[in-house]
Enzyme design. Structure first.
Site, PDB file in Angstrom:
ATOM      1  N   LYS C  99      -0.759   5.773  -3.910  1.00 58.69           N
ATOM      2  CA  LYS C  99      -1.433   6.930  -3.329  1.00 58.69           C
ATOM      3  C   LYS C  99      -1.370   8.149  -4.253  1.00 58.69           C
ATOM      4  O   LYS C  99      -2.263   8.995  -4.240  1.00 58.69           O
ATOM      5  CB  LYS C  99      -0.837   7.265  -1.962  1.00 58.69           C
ATOM      6  N   GLU C 121      -5.060  13.250   6.174  1.00 57.13           N
ATOM      7  CA  GLU C 121      -4.694  12.345   7.265  1.00 57.13           C
ATOM      8  C   GLU C 121      -3.679  11.371   6.692  1.00 57.13           C
ATOM      9  O   GLU C 121      -3.667  11.111   5.495  1.00 57.13           O
ATOM     10  CB  GLU C 121      -5.934  11.596   7.748  1.00 57.13           C
ATOM     11  N   SER C 382       1.215  -2.485  -4.070  1.00 58.46           N
ATOM     12  CA  SER C 382       0.758  -1.104  -3.907  1.00 58.46           C
ATOM     13  C   SER C 382       1.868  -0.103  -3.626  1.00 58.46           C
ATOM     14  O   SER C 382       1.703   1.083  -3.855  1.00 58.46           O
ATOM     15  CB  SER C 382      -0.281  -1.037  -2.788  1.00 58.46           C
TER      16      SER C 382
END
Ligand SMILES: Cc1ncc(COP(=O)(O)O)c(C=O)c1O
Ligand SMILES: Cc1ncc(COP(=O)(O)O)c(C=O)c1O
Lengths: 398, 266, 398, 266
Positions: C99, C121, C382
């Site tokens: 991210k 969000e 990830s």
């Protein structure tokens, strides 16, 4: 990473015979363990001068552990403090702290020695998690001894170790923290020397551990030396600072700068400051500075950071302190918690409570004679704060 | 006044943790009375790296009672007139080095055992103890290689402490095979000039007898301390030592060196 | 990292006018937001073709976020499964997941646009933590909307965000998870477009988000492409696999291999499989595949991984699915939890529950026609599992 | 049969969430009776991105009651004979596109508002609605630049919905200044050929009157839905609409366009 053959002597090079750093160090272990220590010393000496071993270790450090770790300028904090503060990001290493550097080295060595099991002590759990990790990677068993009190403080790390397949054994004797876990790990090692390697987590313990662990951690300092040189016109920072529990991240960092003019600063927890408040003593296999009462009973340490909750310190630090090559200072728990917040808010980095000791000192010293404006500082951020978030949250909302 | 041990029978050295109970010196008299050749007195240490659960508990209890090395030595001094057997102090390097040899000598201690002081570290203390007339007893372990074993035989004083097992102190169901081979190496191969006493895990009269046959005697610690921790008073424990003495002296069948005791009490 | 000007068209290059990927994509937002989206598209287009911007982003990725992340061969699992499995280690990136790649890009862009606040969000909290991090670093305010249910599941991430100085606002509408947090973030953006940038966390949302976020995540695929080439004699792996929530780590990974013969596999949570079980629909600003009932009401997703608990998916994935360039499969919560354990025990890596979806598929498919023995596989890990340890522990001991 | 609106007075379009209560169609009659020029019926959507708390709650409640778009349209069909004012359906793109224009036309809906369908996305629906004789009403926002505003004026049908505020639906203490400038831009600068209705946050008769003077009328939604959520029945709400009507028609002083209402009800 290049394979460099370390010169055999000089500051932070090979210790004198018997693992002596001045009057500190040595091998104060039961006769049962002497052969194992000797075998380990031999094996380490052999491996460390074997380019193939070094290359293999470098490979795992790079493709597995994510080295080299970044050097991050603390842009905002630097501006606020009037310094150039550079952070060596061990928090980005696999498992979240510098402990993996040491553990990969020892696990590879254990495999080379034909051992099938790693025994380890752990305080905060960082070293235990790192050990469990390396054991999983190399197909070794792992048994981790952890004080019952630390198991409560660091419950998530206990679960991480178990998830990695390690057995975590609660230690209920003494203060039920790191020092007792270390005793227990050594006891268990005595009974299992044939197939087990004692994977000690810091630059403490009997020879060759203080030397070997420092060498495995030297990568921090060597990488930082190169990275800092690219960042600063002076090549070398004015000050190099790291937190000190047993002292491995500090030793690894200092090793990269021992032959420079940089001031070396080790930061201890006020409640576990062996270098500041300790006296010479023998514990866990070596002679060093130790927190102890007038009778020689080892004291309990008290720190918000489980990884610094240790009454002893690596013998080489005792010598660096004695020779004044390094300076050791302390910070309080309150300063440390505030340092975690400050770094989080200014740089977006949530560091470990242990690492925050180094930050706390910079915050306090900046602008004083200890650390005048304009200074350049290399600070080793030994680990990330994920493991501490539950504890911080409890403290903060309490 | 170094250690003087009997030579005509297997030796028995029972152990007590100094300061374990208010009347702890009573155990010294009981041991002496039961036929101990010498008595080992432990100075409790906060971090007893080579001790199993029983001695750890005994140390913890003594420390909790407020026992200090100095006070224990004072107690010994006070007993001096009533004790005829040699007193050997056992403690870890940190306490031993802190107290200093003179302090031991002053209260009449004639032997010293420091389990975390191997050959590499013991030279200074060897010299000091020698000068003070105290025997620094060195330990040998099953893992000790031959050359080292010879060196230990050469440098030890009083006797050689043969650690029976790769492990910590504590009762065991059998006397480890390693004890016999270590004793054999010391006595037969190296022709040790000093008595070889087997310690660590000698838990029953049968085991003591076997140890006495393999070496020159035994040190018994955890088995006795377990009794004391369970509440046995000096006269209770005296009987245990009497039984050990008898077994060692052959007053009892010792046909079963690997005798089982009920439960593993480690 | 080199500054490469992406060609304007081709698979996984720039979308057609209006942000269309085939029949998917677009900009389904209130008129109030159209100018903001247009301004953002313009600014992104401008920045992305500005070598100075790219260099700056590369600098932060390198010295701050720890890129390039390692490529780790899963030595043991590969041997067990009869494959060559290579792990792209986004778990080693700062804040613990991919991210940060997106967020650094958007925060730099927001700063360039003169915005002073980030609105985001978050589901699992990973994106929220990353946003709070970048906001701290760049001196921006951050307001993170998070479903009340997710705040409970990921309480530690809430605390991390707060420690970083972000405001976390609980969202109590609807299913109180990611989709509702996204609605709320968009609502708040409408009211604050002047000074606030909506820092969307995946390749979803109105044009230019799906394109922009994929471009910011492209670094995963490009690095992996180079790293894999050095590792495999074939240069390119047979299969490239990544988990799909909104789809950003998969999109970033796939982008590096779209022009090769590698099979691209996206793995969804069985309970949140928009590509497998969804139908075309419009939600959160774009047309894509969506889990919805026969009336068009958006369904709630259900996954053990909060970050995959999303009923929609990025529109480009809908198109890659439609065109059969990529294949999408699902795995169950049970398979996922088992995959976390298996990877931990074999490789010493505790991955995020989200990432474990990709691992779970490899475990299931290995040796079948889907993934024959001898295959070479690049799998994007990830994120790290630290955030999930509390949840796993509760589940495991329950 | 597209939207036909009065031209001789400021327009009033009250809103109701379809299916909100069992007798929800009663609100339609009450609105009509109170002098509404048209009625906006919301089809509740699970993810109402542009709605504030009140309409969100109304939507949630309707959905929880089991309201479906189809059933709401059926209810409208059943009311057809009793409703003389035009019915405008407002819903999000996902529902509108799923239902299809024919379905709206079949029940006599004459206007459609889809708040998440901007110019870039609305062309297909514009064509379909046009063919079906339904007006697709486009929205303009304070942030809309001039060229876009002109395009909206050109392509909108029935009226132009001027969103009064950069924000979501919901009552506000004052009618935002942006509403006045947007209305001015539409009416004075662009000379909009269609009526300009101001919506979002029109909460009181005073605000309605001000909106009516600035534009050609108002849409009132949250203020009415708040009343219904609080338990107001059709005849209660009828009085509110009567008051709005009166204010718009100038039957009441509207000297205070920025009138305060008690508390911020967003
Ligand atoms: C993050 C971190 N830093 C520092 C330490 C202290 O160890 P050392 O002083 O050996 O670096 C620990 C120990 O657990 C740790 O976890
Ligand atoms: C670790 C991790 N992986 C994957 C995802 C899913 O996001 P995406 O599908 O956009 O990569 C998340 C979302 O929070 C995440 O935290």
């Amino acid at each position: 990473m290049t394979v460099s053959a370390a010169p055999r002597s000089g500051v932070m090079r090979e210790p004198a015979d018997g693992g002596r750093f001045g009057e500190f160090g040595g091998r104060f272990v039961p006769e049962s363990l002497v052969p194992a220590c000797a075998e380990l010393e031999e094996a380490f000496r052999d491996a460390w001068s074997d380019p193939a071993f070094r290359q293999q270790l470098d490979m795992f450090r790079t493709v597995y552990a994510g080295r080299p770790t970044a050097l991050t300028p603390a842009w905002n904090l630097s501006a606020e403090l009037g310094l150039t503060l550079l952070l060596k990001r061990e928090d980005l290493a696999h498992t979240g702290s510098h402990k993996i550097n040491n553990v990969l080295g020892q696990a590879l060595l254990a495999r080379r020695m034909g051992k099938t099991r790693l025994i380890a002590e752990t305080g905060a759990g960082s070293h235990g998690v790192a050990t469990a990790t390396a054991a999983a990677l190399f197909g070794l068993q792992a048994t981790v001894y952890m004080g019952e009190r630390d198991m409560q403080r660091q419950a998530l790390n206990v679960f991480r170790m178990e998830l990695l397949g390690a057995e975590v054994v609660p230690v209920t004797s003494g203060s039920r923290t790191l020092k007792d876990a270390t005793n227990e790990a050594m006891r268990q090692w005595v009974a299992a020397v044939d197939d087990s390697h004692f994977c000690l987590g810091s630059v403490a313990g009997p020879h060759p551990y203080p030397w070997m662990v420092r060498e495995f951690q030297r990568v921090i300092g060597e990488e930082a030396r190169r990275q800092v040189a690219a960042e600063l016109s002076t090549g070398v920072p004015d000050v190099v600072v790291a937190c000190v529990g047993g002292g491995s991240n500090a030793a690894g960092t200092f090793a990269g700068f021992a032959d420079t003019a940089a001031r070396l600063i080790g930061v201890e927890a006020a409640g576990g400051a062996a270098l500041t408040n300790g006296t010479p003593g023998v514990v866990h296999g070596s002679r060093s500075l130790v927190l102890q009462d007038e009778h020689g009973q080892i004291a309990e340490a008290h720190s918000v950071a489980a990884g610094l909750d240790y009454p002893g310190v690596g013998p080489e630090h005792a010598q660096l302190n004695r020779s004044r090559r390094a300076t050791y200072v302390t910070v309080t728990d309150e300063e440390v918690v505030e340092a975690v917040r400050r770094l989080a808010r200014t740089e977006g980095i949530i560091c470990a409570l242990e690492s925050a000791h180094a930050v706390a000192w910079v915050l306090r010293a900046a602008g004083t004679d200890e650390l005048p404006r304009g200074s350049t500082v290399l600070l080793t951020l030994s680990g990330r704060g994920d493991k501490d978030v539950m504890q911080l949250r409890a403290g903060v909302t309490a | 006044m170094t250690l003087r041990l009997a030579t005509d029978r297997p030796l028995l050295i029972p152990y007590v943790t100094g300061g374990l109970t208010p009347d702890w010196t009573g155990y010294l008299l009981a041991y002496q009375d039961a036929g101990a050749d010498a008595i080992e007195v432990g100075l409790p240490f906060s971090d007893p790296m080579l001790d199993g659960t029983t001695i750890q508990q005994a140390s913890d209890r003594a420390l909790q009672r407020g026992a200090t090395p100095g006070a224990i030595l004072d107690d010994l001094a006070a007993m001096r007139d009533r004790l005829h057997v040699p007193i050997i102090v056992m403690t870890y390097a940190n306490l031993a080095l802190k107290l200093g040899v003179a302090r031991f000598a002053a209260v009449g201690v004639t032997g010293l055992i420091v389990p975390d002081l191997p050959l590499e570290e013991s030279a200074p203390l060897e010299a000091e103890t020698e000068a003070a007339g105290i025997d620094l007893i060195l330990l040998a372990a099953p893992s000790t290689p031959d050359d080292r074993l010879a060196e230990i035989c050469r440098r030890s004083r009083g006797f050689v402490y043969a650690v029976s097992v790769m492990g910590v102190t504590g009762e065991r169901t059998t006397l480890a095979p390693a004890a016999f081979s270590l004793a054999r190496r010391l006595k037969d191969e190296l022709q040790a000039r000093l008595p070889v006493l087997i310690g660590f895990g000698v838990s029953t009269p049968e085991q003591a007898a076997a140890g006495g046959r393999a070496g020159d005697g035994v040190v018994v610690a955890s088995a006795l301390m377990r009794r004391v921790l369970d509440g046995a008073n000096p006269s209770d424990v005296r009987l245990d030592v009497v039984a050990l003495r008898a077994a060692l002296d052959g007053g009892e069948s010792a046909a079963q060196p690997y005798a089982e005791i009920s439960g593993d009490r480690r």
